[in-house]
Design a protein around this motif. Structure first.
Motif, PDB file in Angstrom:
ATOM      1  N   LEU A 156       0.833  -1.089   0.059  1.00  0.00           N
ATOM      2  CA  LEU A 156       0.118  -0.047  -0.130  1.00  0.00           C
ATOM      3  C   LEU A 156       0.804   1.151   0.008  1.00  0.00           C
ATOM      4  N   TYR A 157       0.656   2.441  -0.741  1.00  0.00           N
ATOM      5  CA  TYR A 157       1.525   3.433  -1.057  1.00  0.00           C
ATOM      6  C   TYR A 157       0.315   4.394  -0.921  1.00  0.00           C
ATOM      7  N   PHE A 158       0.303   5.321   0.305  1.00  0.00           N
ATOM      8  CA  PHE A 158      -0.770   6.523   0.506  1.00  0.00           C
ATOM      9  C   PHE A 158      -0.348   7.833   0.108  1.00  0.00           C
ATOM     10  N   PHE A 159      -1.331   8.692  -0.669  1.00  0.00           N
ATOM     11  CA  PHE A 159      -0.785  10.153  -1.076  1.00  0.00           C
ATOM     12  C   PHE A 159      -1.715  11.087  -0.406  1.00  0.00           C
ATOM     13  N   PRO A 160      -1.425  12.204  -0.315  1.00  0.00           N
ATOM     14  CA  PRO A 160      -2.194  13.178   0.639  1.00  0.00           C
ATOM     15  C   PRO A 160      -3.718  13.599  -0.152  1.00  0.00           C
ATOM     16  N   LYS A 161      -3.863  13.724  -1.292  1.00  0.00           N
ATOM     17  CA  LYS A 161      -5.334  14.131  -1.782  1.00  0.00           C
ATOM     18  C   LYS A 161      -6.356  13.109  -1.587  1.00  0.00           C
ATOM     19  N   TYR A 162      -6.988  13.374  -0.777  1.00  0.00           N
ATOM     20  CA  TYR A 162      -8.283  12.206  -0.807  1.00  0.00           C
ATOM     21  C   TYR A 162      -7.699  11.023   0.098  1.00  0.00           C
ATOM     22  N   TRP A 163      -6.489  10.947   0.385  1.00  0.00           N
ATOM     23  CA  TRP A 163      -5.901   9.547   0.826  1.00  0.00           C
ATOM     24  C   TRP A 163      -6.030   8.457  -0.180  1.00  0.00           C
ATOM     25  N   SER A 179       4.124   5.991   2.759  1.00  0.00           N
ATOM     26  CA  SER A 179       3.192   7.042   2.739  1.00  0.00           C
ATOM     27  C   SER A 179       4.200   8.210   1.996  1.00  0.00           C
ATOM     28  N   TYR A 180       3.499   9.053   1.224  1.00  0.00           N
ATOM     29  CA  TYR A 180       4.034  10.254   0.547  1.00  0.00           C
ATOM     30  C   TYR A 180       3.294  11.473   1.521  1.00  0.00           C
ATOM     31  N   THR A 181       2.247  10.989   2.368  1.00  0.00           N
ATOM     32  CA  THR A 181       1.706  11.951   3.214  1.00  0.00           C
ATOM     33  C   THR A 181       2.117  11.911   4.664  1.00  0.00           C
ATOM     34  N   ARG A 182       1.902  12.944   5.671  1.00  0.00           N
ATOM     35  CA  ARG A 182       2.251  12.699   6.766  1.00  0.00           C
ATOM     36  C   ARG A 182       1.535  11.772   7.686  1.00  0.00           C
ATOM     37  N   PRO A 183       2.358  11.046   8.711  1.00  0.00           N
ATOM     38  CA  PRO A 183       3.659  10.876   8.533  1.00  0.00           C
ATOM     39  C   PRO A 183       4.244  10.224   7.585  1.00  0.00           C
ATOM     40  N   ARG A 184       5.229  10.756   6.891  1.00  0.00           N
ATOM     41  CA  ARG A 184       5.911  10.051   5.668  1.00  0.00           C
ATOM     42  C   ARG A 184       6.797   8.997   6.033  1.00  0.00           C
ATOM     43  N   GLY A 185       7.042   8.078   4.894  1.00  0.00           N
ATOM     44  CA  GLY A 185       8.107   7.071   5.025  1.00  0.00           C
ATOM     45  C   GLY A 185       7.297   5.575   5.190  1.00  0.00           C
ATOM     46  N   THR A 186       7.889   4.628   5.710  1.00  0.00           N
ATOM     47  CA  THR A 186       7.297   3.360   5.674  1.00  0.00           C
ATOM     48  C   THR A 186       6.616   3.281   7.044  1.00  0.00           C
ATOM     49  N   LEU A 187       5.348   2.944   7.012  1.00  0.00           N
ATOM     50  CA  LEU A 187       4.574   2.239   8.234  1.00  0.00           C
ATOM     51  C   LEU A 187       4.741   1.157   8.846  1.00  0.00           C
ATOM     52  N   THR A 188       5.027   0.420   8.009  1.00  0.00           N
ATOM     53  CA  THR A 188       5.342  -1.286   8.437  1.00  0.00           C
ATOM     54  C   THR A 188       5.898  -1.895   7.206  1.00  0.00           C
ATOM     55  N   ALA A 189       6.833  -3.147   7.462  1.00  0.00           N
ATOM     56  CA  ALA A 189       7.306  -3.779   6.447  1.00  0.00           C
ATOM     57  C   ALA A 189       7.812  -5.126   7.225  1.00  0.00           C
ATOM     58  N   PRO A 190       7.783  -6.364   6.641  1.00  0.00           N
ATOM     59  CA  PRO A 190       8.119  -7.597   7.287  1.00  0.00           C
ATOM     60  C   PRO A 190       9.455  -7.470   8.301  1.00  0.00           C
ATOM     61  N   SER A 191      10.224  -6.506   7.964  1.00  0.00           N
ATOM     62  CA  SER A 191      11.356  -6.382   9.073  1.00  0.00           C
ATOM     63  C   SER A 191      11.094  -5.752  10.279  1.00  0.00           C
TER      64      SER A 191
END
Length: 211
Positions: A156-163, A179-191
């Motif tokens: 999943l990769y989220f953007f600011p406009k309308y989520w 995500s490209y919207t705040r908070p930016r970066g990786t929310l979760t990953a297998p590691s």
């Protein structure tokens, strides 16, 4: 099935039903193709149908059933369309945001398998009902965690406009959320330590908003 090269053939291809609610035509529009006069049609229609069916049946249908109508922002791209988008992005043209073709095989390019021979499909979607109810900074994470806990997504990769967000199905999923919207970066990953287990505390309450 051959690549559609006539209006009749493309009409028939667009009528292919991928799931209860979605047809192939829903996923063929491209802003890049429309502006540059390119036909956004698959070279391998059968592979595109197979991958798109899994995306719709396993991800989009259950998401729509729970949170209401899904709007498709961008989905299938031909190699020609994606390649042009990537070239324009590299040239610094505003409005273009396509990764290289090789990175999009079994992603936005549904009709080409990735380097490991796996199929996949990606769509960029908006869930209008969710946006209408949850617009505070970081609220996109509620939906992200719900999907992570309930659906077999492959990223999943989220953007600011309308989520808006990219949602992927893949034969060998790597279930990252970024995500490209705040908070930016990786929310979760297998590691990451927060990857496994239930995340109900993060999404609790959103289902009640849709009763």
């Amino acid at each position: 099935m051959k690549t559609p090269t006539s209006v009749t053939a493309l009409t028939d291809f667009g009528r292919v039903r991928l799931s209860r609610s979605f047809f192939m035509r829903d996923f063929l529009f491209s802003d890049i193709a429309a502006v540059h006069g390119i036909n956004n049609v698959p070279e391998d229609p059968d592979l595109a149908i197979a991958a798109g069916t899994r995306l719709c049946e396993e991800l989009l249908e259950p998401l729509q059933e729970r949170f209401g109508r899904i709007a498709i922002r961008s989905a299938y791209r031909s190699r020609e369309v994606n390649g042009l988008g990537n070239a324009m992005q590299k040239a610094g043209k505003a409005g273009y945001s396509c990764a290289a073709n090789e990175a999009n095989y079994a992603g936005h390019i549904w009709d080409v398998r990735d380097a490991n021979g796996h199929m996949g499909a990606t769509a960029c979607i908006v869930v209008p009902g969710f946006w209408d109810r949850f617009q505070a900074e970081g609220d996109w994470q509620k939906l992200a965690w719900w999907i992570h806990d309930h659906l077999p997504h492959a990223g999943l990769y989220f953007f600011p406009k309308y989520w808006a967000f990219n949602i992927s199905w893949h034969e060998q999923p790597v279930r990252t959320i970024a995500s490209y919207t705040r908070p930016r970066g990786t929310l979760t990953a297998p590691s990451m330590a927060n990857f496994e287990g239930s995340h109900a505390a993060q999404w609790s309450g959103i289902e009640a908003a849709f009763v």
